[in-house]
Motif scaffolding. Structure first.
Motif, PDB file in Angstrom:
ATOM      1  N   ARG A  32      -1.392  10.856   4.100  1.00  0.00           N
ATOM      2  CA  ARG A  32      -0.927   9.750   4.707  1.00  0.00           C
ATOM      3  C   ARG A  32       0.375   9.619   4.291  1.00  0.00           C
ATOM      4  O   ARG A  32       1.331   9.071   5.110  1.00  0.00           O
ATOM      5  CB  ARG A  32      -1.835   8.674   4.344  1.00  0.00           C
ATOM      6  CG  ARG A  32      -1.481   7.274   4.853  1.00  0.00           C
ATOM      7  CD  ARG A  32      -2.072   6.923   6.395  1.00  0.00           C
ATOM      8  NE  ARG A  32      -3.507   7.065   6.752  1.00  0.00           N
ATOM      9  CZ  ARG A  32      -4.296   6.270   6.569  1.00  0.00           C
ATOM     10  NH1 ARG A  32      -3.840   4.861   6.660  1.00  0.00           N
ATOM     11  NH2 ARG A  32      -5.716   6.426   6.733  1.00  0.00           N
TER      12      ARG A  32
ATOM     13  N   LEU B 125       1.113   4.227  -2.919  1.00  0.00           N
ATOM     14  CA  LEU B 125       0.875   5.704  -2.773  1.00  0.00           C
ATOM     15  C   LEU B 125       2.166   6.236  -2.879  1.00  0.00           C
ATOM     16  O   LEU B 125       1.944   7.471  -3.579  1.00  0.00           O
ATOM     17  CB  LEU B 125       0.647   5.906  -1.040  1.00  0.00           C
ATOM     18  CG  LEU B 125      -0.829   5.250  -0.643  1.00  0.00           C
ATOM     19  CD1 LEU B 125      -0.836   5.625   0.924  1.00  0.00           C
ATOM     20  CD2 LEU B 125      -1.939   6.114  -1.368  1.00  0.00           C
TER      21      LEU B 125
ATOM     22  N   LEU C  48      -7.961   6.864   0.467  1.00  0.00           N
ATOM     23  CA  LEU C  48      -6.799   7.492  -0.063  1.00  0.00           C
ATOM     24  C   LEU C  48      -6.299   7.297  -1.512  1.00  0.00           C
ATOM     25  O   LEU C  48      -5.505   7.952  -1.968  1.00  0.00           O
ATOM     26  CB  LEU C  48      -5.593   6.407   0.790  1.00  0.00           C
ATOM     27  CG  LEU C  48      -5.455   6.222   2.359  1.00  0.00           C
ATOM     28  CD1 LEU C  48      -4.616   5.442   2.951  1.00  0.00           C
ATOM     29  CD2 LEU C  48      -5.608   7.531   2.939  1.00  0.00           C
ATOM     30  N   VAL C  49      -7.102   6.583  -2.355  1.00  0.00           N
ATOM     31  CA  VAL C  49      -7.163   6.675  -3.757  1.00  0.00           C
ATOM     32  C   VAL C  49      -8.486   6.383  -4.414  1.00  0.00           C
ATOM     33  O   VAL C  49      -9.447   6.126  -3.578  1.00  0.00           O
ATOM     34  CB  VAL C  49      -6.158   5.343  -4.445  1.00  0.00           C
ATOM     35  CG1 VAL C  49      -4.815   5.372  -3.752  1.00  0.00           C
ATOM     36  CG2 VAL C  49      -7.026   4.131  -3.982  1.00  0.00           C
TER      37      VAL C  49
ATOM     38  N   LEU D 185      -7.311   0.736  -0.175  1.00  0.00           N
ATOM     39  CA  LEU D 185      -6.940   2.134  -0.103  1.00  0.00           C
ATOM     40  C   LEU D 185      -7.980   2.935  -0.567  1.00  0.00           C
ATOM     41  O   LEU D 185      -8.260   4.065  -0.091  1.00  0.00           O
ATOM     42  CB  LEU D 185      -5.534   2.298  -1.055  1.00  0.00           C
ATOM     43  CG  LEU D 185      -4.349   1.664  -0.512  1.00  0.00           C
ATOM     44  CD1 LEU D 185      -3.229   1.972  -1.714  1.00  0.00           C
ATOM     45  CD2 LEU D 185      -3.924   2.456   0.753  1.00  0.00           C
ATOM     46  N   GLU D 186      -8.978   2.491  -1.638  1.00  0.00           N
ATOM     47  CA  GLU D 186      -9.851   3.507  -1.831  1.00  0.00           C
ATOM     48  C   GLU D 186     -10.849   3.263  -0.837  1.00  0.00           C
ATOM     49  O   GLU D 186     -11.620   4.280  -0.449  1.00  0.00           O
ATOM     50  CB  GLU D 186     -10.617   2.584  -3.186  1.00  0.00           C
ATOM     51  CG  GLU D 186     -11.945   3.488  -3.685  1.00  0.00           C
ATOM     52  CD  GLU D 186     -12.218   2.686  -5.182  1.00  0.00           C
ATOM     53  OE1 GLU D 186     -12.480   3.631  -5.801  1.00  0.00           O
ATOM     54  OE2 GLU D 186     -12.399   1.582  -4.980  1.00  0.00           O
TER      55      GLU D 186
ATOM     56  N   ILE E  37      -4.235   9.429  -6.607  1.00  0.00           N
ATOM     57  CA  ILE E  37      -4.075   9.512  -5.108  1.00  0.00           C
ATOM     58  C   ILE E  37      -4.975  10.437  -4.762  1.00  0.00           C
ATOM     59  O   ILE E  37      -5.311  11.520  -5.654  1.00  0.00           O
ATOM     60  CB  ILE E  37      -2.630   9.707  -4.604  1.00  0.00           C
ATOM     61  CG1 ILE E  37      -2.514   9.666  -3.159  1.00  0.00           C
ATOM     62  CG2 ILE E  37      -2.186  11.017  -5.296  1.00  0.00           C
ATOM     63  CD1 ILE E  37      -0.940   9.742  -2.729  1.00  0.00           C
TER      64      ILE E  37
ATOM     65  N   GLY F  96      -4.585  10.552   0.860  1.00  0.00           N
ATOM     66  CA  GLY F  96      -3.573   9.576   0.445  1.00  0.00           C
ATOM     67  C   GLY F  96      -2.392  10.539   0.472  1.00  0.00           C
ATOM     68  O   GLY F  96      -1.427   9.983   1.175  1.00  0.00           O
TER      69      GLY F  96
ATOM     70  N   GLN G  98       0.717  -1.117   0.051  1.00  0.00           N
ATOM     71  CA  GLN G  98      -0.031   0.012   0.091  1.00  0.00           C
ATOM     72  C   GLN G  98       0.939   1.327  -0.035  1.00  0.00           C
ATOM     73  O   GLN G  98       0.501   2.284  -0.761  1.00  0.00           O
ATOM     74  CB  GLN G  98      -0.794   0.017   1.406  1.00  0.00           C
ATOM     75  CG  GLN G  98      -2.189  -1.180   1.142  1.00  0.00           C
ATOM     76  CD  GLN G  98      -2.982  -1.316   2.404  1.00  0.00           C
ATOM     77  OE1 GLN G  98      -2.365  -0.866   3.550  1.00  0.00           O
ATOM     78  NE2 GLN G  98      -3.973  -1.981   2.456  1.00  0.00           N
TER      79      GLN G  98
END
Length: 166
Positions: free
Chosen positions: A112, A48, A88-89, A83-84, A105, A109, A44
């Protein structure tokens, strides 16, 4: 089975096992820091970082990300989904090819990534770079770069597999 078994000489074995041990210890330290600082896995974080640092637009095709992080497309799809879900994305169709999925991103994201990056650099310096001089780092990069390039040239990235299978 007749004949001799293929063997590595002692120096080759030492190099191989040292590389594998260094990679394992470094990955463990990095993953621990990423979990504590940002609740991220290494994959992850790598995603990112590719989007937030390496991609000027903050977006890349999913297949290109899979090749960059050396991860299966299905595994990457799962990680991108996590992540989605965390905001974050974002994923969506590519403007150039609707069959391709773009990953972008988000501001969260980027936040982070900015939060975990200083600690990530600190772990790399403490575990990996501390015993090396700048000359050693240059020499190590000079040794590993052609090995990496050779391995990338002789393995099939996810895009090549997909093209071959269609």
């Amino acid at each position: 089975m007749t004949g001799q078994r293929p063997q590595l000489d002692p120096a080759q074995l030492r190099a191989y096992f040292a590389l594998m041990e260094v990679a394992g210890l470094l990955r463990h330290g990095v993953e621990q820091q990423l979990r504590e600082a940002g609740d991220l896995s290494y994959v992850q974080f790598h995603l990112l970082a590719q989007l937030g640092i390496d991609a000027p637009t903050g977006s890349r095709r999913m297949t290109d990300l899979a090749d960059g992080v050396v991860y299966s497309r299905s595994g990457l799809t799962y990680q991108a989904g996590l992540l989605e879900k965390a905001g974050l994305v974002e994923r969506g169709p590519s403007p150039d090819d609707e069959r391709s999925v773009m990953v972008t991103i988000t501001p969260a994201g980027r936040d982070r990534l900015a939060r975990v990056l200083p600690g990530h650099v600190e772990v790399l310096r403490a575990l990996f770079l501390a015993p090396l001089t700048p000359t050693d780092v240059d020499a190590l990069a000079a040794l590993l770069t052609p090995v990496r390039d050779h391995m990338r040239a002789t393995t099939q990235p996810s895009t090549a597999r997909r093209r071959r299978n269609t």
